[in-house]
Scaffold this active site. Structure first.
Site: not given
Ligand code: PMV
Length: 327
Positions: A106, A110, A112-115, A157
């Site tokens: 999804p 958070g 990591g879909s875009s990565a 990610d």
């Molecule tokens: O983008 P997410 O939801 O996986 O969160 C990233 C984790 C943070 O520590 C909040 C930001 C980061 O760049 O490490």
């Protein structure tokens, strides 16, 4: 010729937000993948079909031309365009492309879909031109796309998506691959509320400006939870691992990044037998993660559903990016 590449999404087990300042994060690749199918074209257009998300279009240079969906949708495809062009530049080739983007991960919650899409894009194009890019090079190309989407992401990610498995990431130090001889079971609860990582990082930063010594102590504790949590993970001590997840959720809540819905899913999971549960990633919506015994799995999934979330059982995936020729 069509080449397919796929790459996994991720969950952060410990260390979100604190890793922005100090300490380490523990990140797991999950068995939900994004896929990119790449094919050459005889012109210089890069077509992207992301029908799953309800839009598609093509780029001529940096300019997006929608075929389906609103023109502003092109913004989320800009990163893929950049990764495609930079990958071809690195390979010393020039071509139009048809890219079919598909994902079980999804988006914008958070995981990591875009990565995963950026990693799979670089790998699929490398495969298409029979290039020999290393995983490190694919990871670096994907990071270029991540910067377009997230500004200054930590890089966690694209690394976990490229290499798979479990990574310990320490800001300014780098990544350490963690080998587990047994993987616990996790359930993710998706609130389905999209949010921006950058905005959530800013909320914590503003709280810190107003209450520096208090927030610094919380950040430091979150960092030490990562270290201790990793030792419990390696020892298969899931009772204590779960307890630390609960403490971690409380501390992240105190930083202002939880939401009523995240709290609801976390409590519903614990009440239905999870050994521990916490929000995962930036917060403000997105997902939570629960550590669950095999026997309690169905009950926890049901509790998340009843509480209004979308449950997803995930396992750690040791398979990073992979490529195969489709025809
Ligand atoms: O983008 P997410 O939801 O996986 O969160 C990233 C984790 C943070 O520590 C909040 C930001 C980061 O760049 O490490």
């Amino acid at each position: 010729m069509i080449v397919e590449a796929s790459a996994p999404g991720k969950v952060i087990l410990f260390g979100e937000h604190s890793v922005v300042y100090k300490g380490s994060a523990i990140v797991l690749a999950i068995n939900k993948r994004a896929r990119v199918f790449a094919e050459k074209r005889n012109d210089d257009r890069i077509f992207m079909d992301s029908e799953d998300l309800g839009y598609s279009g093509f780029f001529i240079g940096d300019e997006y031309h929608p075929v389906k969906g609103a023109p502003w949708r092109g913004r989320s495809l800009t990163a893929v365009n950049l990764v495609s062009r930079k990958t071809m530049e690195k390979l010393g080739v020039q071509s139009g492309l048809n890219l079919k983007l598909r994902s079980e991960i999804p988006s914008a919650v958070g995981l990591g879909s875009s990565a995963a899409i950026c990693v799979a894009t670089a790998a699929a194009i490398d495969g298409l031109f029979e290039g020999k890019l290393s995983r490190e090079e694919i990871c670096a190309l994907a990071y270029e796309g991540e910067k377009v989407i997230h500004g200054r992401p930590s890089g966690v990610d694209n690394n976990v998506s490229t290499f798979g498995g479990v990574l310990k990431y320490e800001g300014g130090v780098g990544f350490e691959k963690i080998i587990l001889d047994e993987s616990p079971c996790f359930v993710i609860g998706n609130t389905k509320q999209k949010r921006s990582t950058g905005r959530m990082v800013q909320i914590v930063s503003e709280l810190r400006q107003r209450n520096q010594s208090i927030v610094d102590e919380i950040i430091e504790t979150l960092g030490s939870i990562s270290e201790t949590g990793l030792s419990y993970l390696l020892k298969h001590d899931y009772k204590h691992l779960g307890e630390l997840m609960d403490i971690c959720h409380g501390l992240l809540t105190s930083l202002g990044v939880s939401t009523p819905m995240l709290d609801k899913l976390v409590h519903a999971s614990r009440e239905s037998g999870a050994m521990g549960a916490k929000l995962t990633g930036a917060g403000g919506g997105g997902c939570m993660i629960a550590l669950v015994d095999e026997e309690r799995m169905a009950a926890v999934e049901e509790a998340i559903r009843i509480a209004g979330g979308s449950p997803m059982r995930v396992d750690v995936s040791y398979e990073g990016v992979k490529t195969r020729r489709v025809d």
